[in-house]
Scaffold this motif. Sequence first.
Motif, PDB file in Angstrom:
ATOM      1  N   ASP A   1       0.803  -1.220   0.000  1.00 48.87           N
ATOM      2  CA  ASP A   1       0.000   0.000   0.000  1.00 48.87           C
ATOM      3  C   ASP A   1       0.837   1.271   0.000  1.00 48.87           C
ATOM      4  O   ASP A   1       0.309   2.369   0.209  1.00 48.87           O
ATOM      5  CB  ASP A   1      -0.929   0.007   1.214  1.00 48.87           C
ATOM      6  CG  ASP A   1      -0.167  -0.104   2.541  1.00 48.87           C
ATOM      7  OD1 ASP A   1       0.973  -0.603   2.530  1.00 48.87           O
ATOM      8  OD2 ASP A   1      -0.718   0.299   3.583  1.00 48.87           O
ATOM      9  N   VAL A   2       2.161   1.158  -0.228  1.00 48.48           N
ATOM     10  CA  VAL A   2       3.048   2.320  -0.204  1.00 48.48           C
ATOM     11  C   VAL A   2       3.820   2.390  -1.519  1.00 48.48           C
ATOM     12  O   VAL A   2       4.371   1.387  -1.973  1.00 48.48           O
ATOM     13  CB  VAL A   2       4.033   2.257   0.984  1.00 48.48           C
ATOM     14  CG1 VAL A   2       4.948   3.486   0.991  1.00 48.48           C
ATOM     15  CG2 VAL A   2       3.281   2.166   2.300  1.00 48.48           C
ATOM     16  N   GLU A   3       3.867   3.585  -2.097  1.00 48.46           N
ATOM     17  CA  GLU A   3       4.566   3.786  -3.372  1.00 48.46           C
ATOM     18  C   GLU A   3       5.464   5.012  -3.270  1.00 48.46           C
ATOM     19  O   GLU A   3       5.018   6.084  -2.851  1.00 48.46           O
ATOM     20  CB  GLU A   3       3.553   3.991  -4.500  1.00 48.46           C
ATOM     21  CG  GLU A   3       4.168   4.348  -5.835  1.00 48.46           C
ATOM     22  CD  GLU A   3       3.146   4.748  -6.881  1.00 48.46           C
ATOM     23  OE1 GLU A   3       3.508   4.823  -8.060  1.00 48.46           O
ATOM     24  OE2 GLU A   3       1.973   4.999  -6.501  1.00 48.46           O
ATOM     25  N   VAL A   4       6.745   4.870  -3.618  1.00 43.79           N
ATOM     26  CA  VAL A   4       7.663   6.006  -3.663  1.00 43.79           C
ATOM     27  C   VAL A   4       7.497   6.698  -5.015  1.00 43.79           C
ATOM     28  O   VAL A   4       7.755   6.100  -6.059  1.00 43.79           O
ATOM     29  CB  VAL A   4       9.123   5.567  -3.456  1.00 43.79           C
ATOM     30  CG1 VAL A   4      10.068   6.760  -3.629  1.00 43.79           C
ATOM     31  CG2 VAL A   4       9.312   4.962  -2.080  1.00 43.79           C
ATOM     32  N   VAL A   5       7.057   7.947  -4.991  1.00 45.10           N
ATOM     33  CA  VAL A   5       6.795   8.648  -6.242  1.00 45.10           C
ATOM     34  C   VAL A   5       7.935   9.569  -6.648  1.00 45.10           C
ATOM     35  O   VAL A   5       7.943  10.098  -7.772  1.00 45.10           O
ATOM     36  CB  VAL A   5       5.486   9.454  -6.147  1.00 45.10           C
ATOM     37  CG1 VAL A   5       4.305   8.529  -5.972  1.00 45.10           C
ATOM     38  CG2 VAL A   5       5.534  10.483  -5.017  1.00 45.10           C
ATOM     39  N   GLY A   6       8.909   9.777  -5.751  1.00 42.53           N
ATOM     40  CA  GLY A   6      10.021  10.635  -6.106  1.00 42.53           C
ATOM     41  C   GLY A   6      11.054  10.718  -5.005  1.00 42.53           C
ATOM     42  O   GLY A   6      10.811  10.288  -3.867  1.00 42.53           O
ATOM     43  N   GLU A   7      12.239  11.252  -5.362  1.00 41.75           N
ATOM     44  CA  GLU A   7      13.328  11.422  -4.413  1.00 41.75           C
ATOM     45  C   GLU A   7      13.972  12.783  -4.621  1.00 41.75           C
ATOM     46  O   GLU A   7      14.053  13.279  -5.749  1.00 41.75           O
ATOM     47  CB  GLU A   7      14.403  10.339  -4.608  1.00 41.75           C
ATOM     48  CG  GLU A   7      13.933   8.921  -4.405  1.00 41.75           C
ATOM     49  CD  GLU A   7      15.057   7.909  -4.599  1.00 41.75           C
ATOM     50  OE1 GLU A   7      16.241   8.339  -4.569  1.00 41.75           O
ATOM     51  OE2 GLU A   7      14.776   6.720  -4.784  1.00 41.75           O
ATOM     52  N   ALA A   8      14.440  13.374  -3.529  1.00 42.42           N
ATOM     53  CA  ALA A   8      15.205  14.617  -3.588  1.00 42.42           C
ATOM     54  C   ALA A   8      16.473  14.433  -2.773  1.00 42.42           C
ATOM     55  O   ALA A   8      16.429  13.885  -1.666  1.00 42.42           O
ATOM     56  CB  ALA A   8      14.398  15.789  -3.055  1.00 42.42           C
ATOM     57  N   ALA A   9      17.606  14.870  -3.326  1.00 47.69           N
ATOM     58  CA  ALA A   9      18.886  14.711  -2.649  1.00 47.69           C
ATOM     59  C   ALA A   9      19.214  15.891  -1.747  1.00 47.69           C
ATOM     60  O   ALA A   9      20.225  15.853  -1.038  1.00 47.69           O
ATOM     61  CB  ALA A   9      20.001  14.522  -3.681  1.00 47.69           C
ATOM     62  N   ASP A  10      18.390  16.927  -1.761  1.00 44.19           N
ATOM     63  CA  ASP A  10      18.588  18.058  -0.858  1.00 44.19           C
ATOM     64  C   ASP A  10      17.270  18.804  -0.692  1.00 44.19           C
ATOM     65  O   ASP A  10      16.291  18.537  -1.388  1.00 44.19           O
ATOM     66  CB  ASP A  10      19.686  19.006  -1.363  1.00 44.19           C
ATOM     67  CG  ASP A  10      19.387  19.557  -2.745  1.00 44.19           C
ATOM     68  OD1 ASP A  10      18.271  20.070  -2.964  1.00 44.19           O
ATOM     69  OD2 ASP A  10      20.269  19.479  -3.616  1.00 44.19           O
TER      70      ASP A  10
END
Length: 217
Positions: free
Chosen positions: A26-35
Motif C-alpha cells: 500500500d506504499v509507493e515512492v513517487v520521487g526522491e530529492a537529494a537536498d
Amino acid sequence: MIRVLLVDDQHLVRMGLRMLCESAPDVEVVGEAADGRDAPRLVAELQPDVILMDLRMPGVDGITATGRIMAARPASRIVVLTTFGDDDHLYPALAAGAFGFLVKDAPPQDLLAAIRRAAAGEQPFSQDVLGRLVERAVGAHDARRAPAGPGLPELTGRERQVLAMVGAGLSNGEIAARLHLGVTTVKTHVANLMRKTGCPNRIRLAVLAVRSGLSAE
C-alpha cells in the motif's frame, strides 16, 4: 496507495527507504530529492501523501525545506527522520510544520506504520523522540518564565486519561487498546483535547500533560 516522497542527501539511505516502502503493498515512492532545495518543487509536482524528510543536508536543510513546503502546501504531512545528534533541530522542525518524527534506526515495521499513520492524519512520533521534544519544550518554557502556567481546562476523567497517555507517547491505537476503546473514539478525545486546550498538535498536548504532572500509569 500511499504516495511517498523521500528527501535525504545520502543515496544509500534513500535506496534503503525505497526498498522498504516498495515491500509494502500500500506504499509507493513517487520521487526522491537529494537536498532540501528540490523538495518543494517535487512536492508541488508529485503531490505526495507523505514526505520523509532528513534534517541535516548540505545547502538547504530539512528545517528550511519543511518551512518552504508548508508555506506553499499547508496540508503536507512531513515526517522527519532524526538521529540522536539532531536534538537541537527537533523543535525548530516542529515549528516549521513537521507532522511527525521518527528515528532513522527505527524497526522497518515502525517506519511503515508511521507512514500509514501520517497518511491517515495521525501524527507519528517515536516515543524516545517525543520524550526528547517534550523535555526540551518544558525546559525552554521553564527558562523563559518561572511562574507556573495556567492549569488544565475542565476535562472529563477520560480526557485526562487520554491526555496522560499522549504525554507518554502512546499512539491512538495503543491508547485504544489500553482503555478498551475504539480508535475512532480516541481520535475524537484527542481532537476535543486540542480544541479545549488550544494545543495544535500532539507535541503540545504532550508538553501540557508533562507540565501538568499527569501520569499514564
